[in-house]
Scaffold this motif. Structure first.
Motif, PDB file in Angstrom:
ATOM      1  N   GLY A  29      26.179  -5.889  38.239  1.00 32.93           N
ATOM      2  CA  GLY A  29      26.383  -5.019  36.555  1.00 32.93           C
ATOM      3  C   GLY A  29      25.125  -5.216  36.316  1.00 32.93           C
ATOM      4  O   GLY A  29      23.586  -4.951  37.332  1.00 32.93           O
ATOM      5  N   TRP A  30      25.115  -4.589  34.840  1.00 30.76           N
ATOM      6  CA  TRP A  30      23.769  -3.300  34.517  1.00 30.76           C
ATOM      7  C   TRP A  30      24.312  -3.873  32.652  1.00 30.76           C
ATOM      8  O   TRP A  30      24.671  -4.302  32.804  1.00 30.76           O
ATOM      9  CB  TRP A  30      23.356  -2.097  34.884  1.00 30.76           C
ATOM     10  N   GLU A  31      22.492  -4.303  31.958  1.00 28.02           N
ATOM     11  CA  GLU A  31      22.872  -4.112  30.724  1.00 28.02           C
ATOM     12  C   GLU A  31      21.382  -4.114  30.053  1.00 28.02           C
ATOM     13  O   GLU A  31      20.179  -3.608  30.841  1.00 28.02           O
ATOM     14  CB  GLU A  31      22.429  -5.679  30.354  1.00 28.02           C
ATOM     15  N   ILE A  32      21.725  -3.782  28.793  1.00 26.00           N
ATOM     16  CA  ILE A  32      20.879  -2.463  28.224  1.00 26.00           C
ATOM     17  C   ILE A  32      20.105  -3.838  26.736  1.00 26.00           C
ATOM     18  O   ILE A  32      20.381  -4.198  26.583  1.00 26.00           O
ATOM     19  CB  ILE A  32      20.619  -1.516  27.134  1.00 26.00           C
ATOM     20  N   ASP A  33      18.388  -4.422  27.252  1.00 26.67           N
ATOM     21  CA  ASP A  33      17.331  -5.313  26.851  1.00 26.67           C
ATOM     22  C   ASP A  33      17.635  -4.447  25.142  1.00 26.67           C
ATOM     23  O   ASP A  33      17.009  -3.695  24.976  1.00 26.67           O
ATOM     24  CB  ASP A  33      16.595  -5.183  27.134  1.00 26.67           C
ATOM     25  N   THR A  39      17.153  -0.765  30.799  1.00 27.20           N
ATOM     26  CA  THR A  39      17.610  -1.252  31.539  1.00 27.20           C
ATOM     27  C   THR A  39      17.393  -1.808  32.485  1.00 27.20           C
ATOM     28  O   THR A  39      16.615  -2.650  33.302  1.00 27.20           O
ATOM     29  CB  THR A  39      18.858  -0.119  32.801  1.00 27.20           C
ATOM     30  N   LYS A  40      18.594  -3.513  32.462  1.00 26.32           N
ATOM     31  CA  LYS A  40      18.230  -4.590  33.790  1.00 26.32           C
ATOM     32  C   LYS A  40      19.208  -4.692  34.608  1.00 26.32           C
ATOM     33  O   LYS A  40      20.380  -5.031  33.987  1.00 26.32           O
ATOM     34  CB  LYS A  40      17.810  -5.967  32.510  1.00 26.32           C
ATOM     35  N   GLN A  41      19.140  -4.833  35.697  1.00 26.03           N
ATOM     36  CA  GLN A  41      20.379  -4.851  36.288  1.00 26.03           C
ATOM     37  C   GLN A  41      20.562  -6.430  36.457  1.00 26.03           C
ATOM     38  O   GLN A  41      20.079  -7.358  36.755  1.00 26.03           O
ATOM     39  CB  GLN A  41      19.241  -4.886  38.015  1.00 26.03           C
ATOM     40  N   LEU A  42      21.666  -7.076  37.129  1.00 26.70           N
ATOM     41  CA  LEU A  42      22.334  -8.493  36.665  1.00 26.70           C
ATOM     42  C   LEU A  42      22.547  -8.154  38.265  1.00 26.70           C
ATOM     43  O   LEU A  42      24.000  -7.921  38.596  1.00 26.70           O
ATOM     44  CB  LEU A  42      23.412  -7.974  35.487  1.00 26.70           C
TER      45      LEU A  42
END
Length: 351
Positions: A29-33, A39-42
């Motif tokens: 998934g992805w999340e926003i710092d 956007t950061k890749q998980l």
């Protein structure tokens, strides 16, 4: 060969002597710092493998049945690799070294599937390690963090976390040396013998300073203040060991002698004016001098002797810790005022 989109990735880790240098990962998934807005890749770390082929096969298995790969096929070594990959970048080098040393004690269960481990397996690591309590405490901390990681990532259910039941209090190093302070009679023998060999003065300097042998051997003249009777230890085994140490009146002449002996940048030196390394000191000076006086001691006994004499002289525990650099000082470097140095000198002169 480029892998299909969404399949995952395999790459080789940097560094030598890795048992399993290839890592297989898959985006989960992805999340926003919230601070940067980026956007950061998980990722999910599938595992670490000896060859690229093994990593690709594991990644394929993961894509077909992720729960099976993540749980029943996950070894202790897999969990350690995944956990350390996330944890090590956030801790100090000394902590990393401690965890690696603790992990070296887990070799017997490294290939065991994590879900199959029982309390007896973990206790076996402790009982068979031959290590002392501080090392085993680090091992228990490591296992605790690994098990917490395994629970969070659904490799095991939380009821299979046995770490809190590991008993490290009864374990110890059967080969540990039983250190003991020098007796008053032995100290008198050293004083009586100092005229026969100048290196007896080094033993007395150790006793009347509480220094670790490594601290005194590596002490440079630039860090010795003969006039104000103190020296600075700039490198030590522990953070608390970085300190300003007083020079006792009884051994001040010995510090003066070694300071003016030659042009060596270190306070202590060989007859040729060279820096003395520990192995050389222990084999060439300590052992023959101690055996000549029919004593059985190791260099660290001098430190225990100093602490014992200070305690017997009713010096406070706080001052003793400052003098010898025991744990209790949480700072990296202590800068003393003139008054504080005088207080330490007064204390060391009581022994």
């Amino acid at each position: 060969m480029k892998l299909p989109n969404g399949f995952g990735s395999v790459y080789k880790l940097s560094g030598k002597n890795r048992r399993n240098p290839y890592v297989a990962k898959k985006t989960k998934g992805w999340e926003i710092d919230p601070e940067t807005g980026k956007t950061k890749q998980l990722y999910i770390t599938v595992g670490y493998y000896p060859t690229r082929k093994d990593a690709l096969n594991a990644l394929a298995d993961f894509n077909s049945n992720p729960y099976d790969v993540n749980a029943s096929k996950t070894t202790f070594e897999d969990v350690y690799e995944r956990w350390s990959d996330e944890h090590f970048p956030n801790v100090s080098d000394s902590n990393v070294a401690g965890y690696k040393a603790a992990w070296a004690l887990c070799d017997k269960i490294a290939k065991m599937q994590f879900v199959d481990a029982k309390l007896d397996h973990l206790q076996m690591l402790v009982d068979g390690s031959g290590k002392n309590y501080p090392t085993l405490r680090k091992l228990k901390v490591l296992l605790g963090m690994m098990y917490k990681y395994a629970v969070i990532h659904e490799i095991i259910p939380k009821e299979r976390n046995f770490v809190e039941y590991i008993n490290i209090k009864k374990a110890g190093n059967p080969n540990a040396y039983n250190r003991k302070p020098f007796s008053k009679t032995e100290i008198k023998k050293l004083w009586d013998a100092k005229g026969t060999n100048i290196y007896y003065t080094v033993i007395l300097m150790l006793i009347y300073s509480g220094c670790r042998i490594s601290e005194l051997l590596d002490l440079k003249k630039e860090n010795v203040n003969l006039g104000e009777r103190y020296f600075k230890i700039t490198a030590s085994k522990t953070e608390a060991g970085i300190r300003t140490a007083p020079i006792a009146e009884k051994v001040h002449p010995f510090f003066e002698y070694w300071y003016s002996q030659n042009d060596c940048e270190y306070l202590l030196s060989t007859p040729d004016g060279e820096h003395i390394k520990y192995r050389n000191y222990y084999d060439s000076y300590w052992t023959p001098l101690i055996e000549t006086l029919n004593m059985v001691h190791r260099p660290h006994d001098t430190r225990h002797t100093c602490i014992s004499m200070l305690a017997a002289a009713d010096v406070s525990d706080k001052i003793i810790k400052k003098i010898v650099g025991h744990k209790g000082q949480s700072v990296t470097e202590v800068v003393y005022t003139h008054f504080e140095i005088e207080e330490l000198i007064d204390a060391i002169n009581k022994i």
